[in-house]
Design an enzyme around this catalytic site. Structure first.
Site, mmCIF file in Angstrom:
data_model
loop_
_atom_site.group_PDB
_atom_site.id
_atom_site.type_symbol
_atom_site.label_atom_id
_atom_site.label_comp_id
_atom_site.label_asym_id
_atom_site.label_seq_id
_atom_site.Cartn_x
_atom_site.Cartn_y
_atom_site.Cartn_z
ATOM 1 N N TYR A 80 12.428 -12.230 -30.643
ATOM 2 C CA TYR A 80 11.470 -11.842 -29.604
ATOM 3 C C TYR A 80 12.004 -11.962 -28.186
ATOM 4 C CZ TYR A 80 7.501 -11.001 -32.688
ATOM 5 O OH TYR A 80 6.640 -10.463 -33.619
ATOM 6 N N LYS A 131 16.159 -18.099 -44.056
ATOM 7 C CA LYS A 131 17.005 -17.166 -44.808
ATOM 8 C C LYS A 131 18.440 -17.670 -44.700
ATOM 9 C CE LYS A 131 17.404 -13.301 -47.181
ATOM 10 N NZ LYS A 131 16.780 -13.103 -48.509
ATOM 11 N N ASP A 150 11.661 -14.398 -48.238
ATOM 12 C CA ASP A 150 11.195 -13.481 -49.295
ATOM 13 C C ASP A 150 10.483 -14.257 -50.405
ATOM 14 O OD1 ASP A 150 13.707 -14.578 -49.793
ATOM 15 O OD2 ASP A 150 14.568 -12.753 -50.655
ATOM 16 N N ASP A 156 5.712 -14.051 -37.656
ATOM 17 C CA ASP A 156 4.869 -12.879 -37.394
ATOM 18 C C ASP A 156 4.506 -12.207 -38.715
ATOM 19 O OD1 ASP A 156 3.624 -10.777 -35.895
ATOM 20 O OD2 ASP A 156 5.376 -9.541 -36.359
ATOM 21 N N ASP A 205 0.657 -12.299 -41.143
ATOM 22 C CA ASP A 205 -0.183 -11.152 -41.503
ATOM 23 C C ASP A 205 -0.484 -11.192 -43.002
ATOM 24 O OD1 ASP A 205 -0.337 -10.104 -38.916
ATOM 25 O OD2 ASP A 205 0.051 -8.045 -39.585
HETATM 26 C C1 IPM Z 1 0.991 -11.155 -33.174
HETATM 27 C C2 IPM Z 1 1.234 -9.731 -32.778
HETATM 28 C C3 IPM Z 1 2.242 -9.711 -31.646
HETATM 29 C C4 IPM Z 1 3.529 -10.320 -32.161
HETATM 30 C C5 IPM Z 1 2.479 -8.317 -31.049
HETATM 31 C C6 IPM Z 1 1.207 -7.656 -30.599
HETATM 32 C C7 IPM Z 1 3.481 -8.364 -29.915
HETATM 33 O O1 IPM Z 1 1.647 -8.979 -33.867
HETATM 34 O O2 IPM Z 1 0.422 -11.907 -32.354
HETATM 35 O O3 IPM Z 1 1.348 -11.538 -34.287
HETATM 36 O O4 IPM Z 1 4.363 -9.609 -32.721
HETATM 37 O O5 IPM Z 1 3.686 -11.522 -32.002
HETATM 38 MN MN MN Z 2 1.770 -10.094 -35.693
#
Ligand code: IPM
Ligand code: MN
Length: 350
Positions: free
Chosen positions: A137, A189, A222, A246, A250
């Site tokens: 990042y 990893k 993974d 990140d 999700d």
């Molecule tokens: C999150 C989002 C952000 C990230 C994006 C919007 C830059 O996906 O907060 O997880 O990648 O960190």
């Molecule tokens: Mn995200």
């Protein structure tokens, strides 16, 4: 009576709607738990960018350094090129305010549907500690021979000993305070990314010596994904870098019932932290009063916990756990209630 100054950035899309419900709950709980707070509203986001061409003015950033916490709705606007608001607002705040931890609880609340068959709330209850200031990042890299057949794009993952160590140390402390299974899993990893994860692994093992009561574990990223689906009950706390964090959060959000319920905190343990529902601005649901406000409400709960208002935070969580079984779904438009009704429900059960 304790009093806090909270900066509120409703942001784009459904951000303002969910922030409203979050504030409704904060107002109500402040009266019950006996604290006061002052809101300072900021209009950063896609609309301001379109109107004034500015994303995060320096003067605003300076003001934000002085508040007790920041409550953020969502960033991302259909008319603004992807990256401008994400980098210029969200990532800029995370980096400038040195919010080096992104804490994301993955917790299945009662009555919430999970795509994992046979998994129950007791099986899905762990936290991800995502490094939030380094890794891929940092935006370091370059093109070579751009636009030619010999083009090369380099994207650097920067990992500093100090940056990794403060994150790993936070994760150990957090695992200790959480006081559940007392197990910290490093997700990396090491078999391929032999610079970055060598540093992470050495740091992890060294810091572990200061925490003899915490069990340690390692899983490749993974394999972590595989386990999160097959055996989520194996996890207590996971610590990982920015990019892997990140991605796996999700996945985590999906197994805890979706973006409608997933909250996170961008934490600077000694500075100004920022709390947000982790889903995006959901343009297609904007203004319809159908988006799930629970993620924002839970972000508010995390904020209070961080500020030391433990009682208020636990009042909110209990109420959320009373409300989730009554909802048909966590998804926008399918909850069986409107956005504001869900907020009212949480207030009623506080
Ligand atoms: C999150 C989002 C952000 C990230 C994006 C919007 C830059 O996906 O907060 O997880 O990648 O960190
Ligand atoms: Mn995200």
């Amino acid at each position: 009576m304790k009093s806090y100054k909270i900066a509120v950035i409703p942001g784009d899309g459904t951000g303002p709607e969910v922030v409203n419900e979050g504030l409704k709950v904060l107002d109500a709980v402040s009266k019950k738990a006996g604290f006061k707070y002052e809101k300072v509203m900021y209009d950063m986001g896609g609309e301001r960018y379109k109107r004034a061409g500015e994303v995060l003015p320096d003067s605003v950033l300076e003001e934000l350094r002085k508040v007790d916490a920041i409550f953020l709705g969502a960033v991302g606007h259909p008319d603004v090129k992807p990256g401008i608001l994400e980098k210029g607002l969200l990532l800029k705040l995370r980096f400038s305010l040195e919010q080096y931890i992104n804490l994301r609880p993955i917790k299945l609340y009662p009555g919430v549907w999970t795509p994992l068959k046979d998994k129950k709330p007791e099986d899905i209850d762990f936290d991800v500690v995502r490094e939030n200031n380094e890794g891929l990042y940092v935006g370091e890299g370059e093109f070579k021979n751009k636009g030619t057949q010999d083009e090369i794009a380099l994207q650097v993952s920067r990992n500093t000993r100090k940056g990794v160590e403060r994150c790993v140390r936070y994760a150990f402390e957090y695992t200790k305070k959480r006081d559940k299974r007392k197990k910290l899993t490093l997700c990396g990893k090491t078999n391929v990314l032999t610079y970055a994860w060598d540093l992470w692994e050495r740091t992890f093992q060294e810091v572990a010596k200061d925490y003899p009561d915490i069990k340690t574990d390692y899983a490749h990223v993974d394999a972590t994904c595989m386990r999160m689906i097959k055996n989520p009950e194996w996890f207590d706390v996971i610590v990982t870098d920015n990019m892997f964090g990140d991605i796996i959060t999700d996945l985590g959000a999906m197994i805890q019932g979706g973006m409608g319920i997933a909250a996170g905190g961008n934490i600077n343990p000694k500075g100004v932290s920022m709390f947000e529902p982790i889903g995006g601005s959901a343009p297609k649901y904007t203004g319809k009063n159908v988006i799930n406000p629970l993620a924002a409400i839970c972000a508010g709960m995390m904020m209070l916990d961080f500020l030391g208002e433990k009682k208020a935070a636990s009042i909110i969580e209990k109420s959320v756990m009373t409300v989730t079984p009554k909802m048909k779904s966590m998804s926008a438009g399918k909850m069986g209630y409107s956005t504001s009704e869900v907020g009212d429900f949480v207030v009623k059960h506080l």
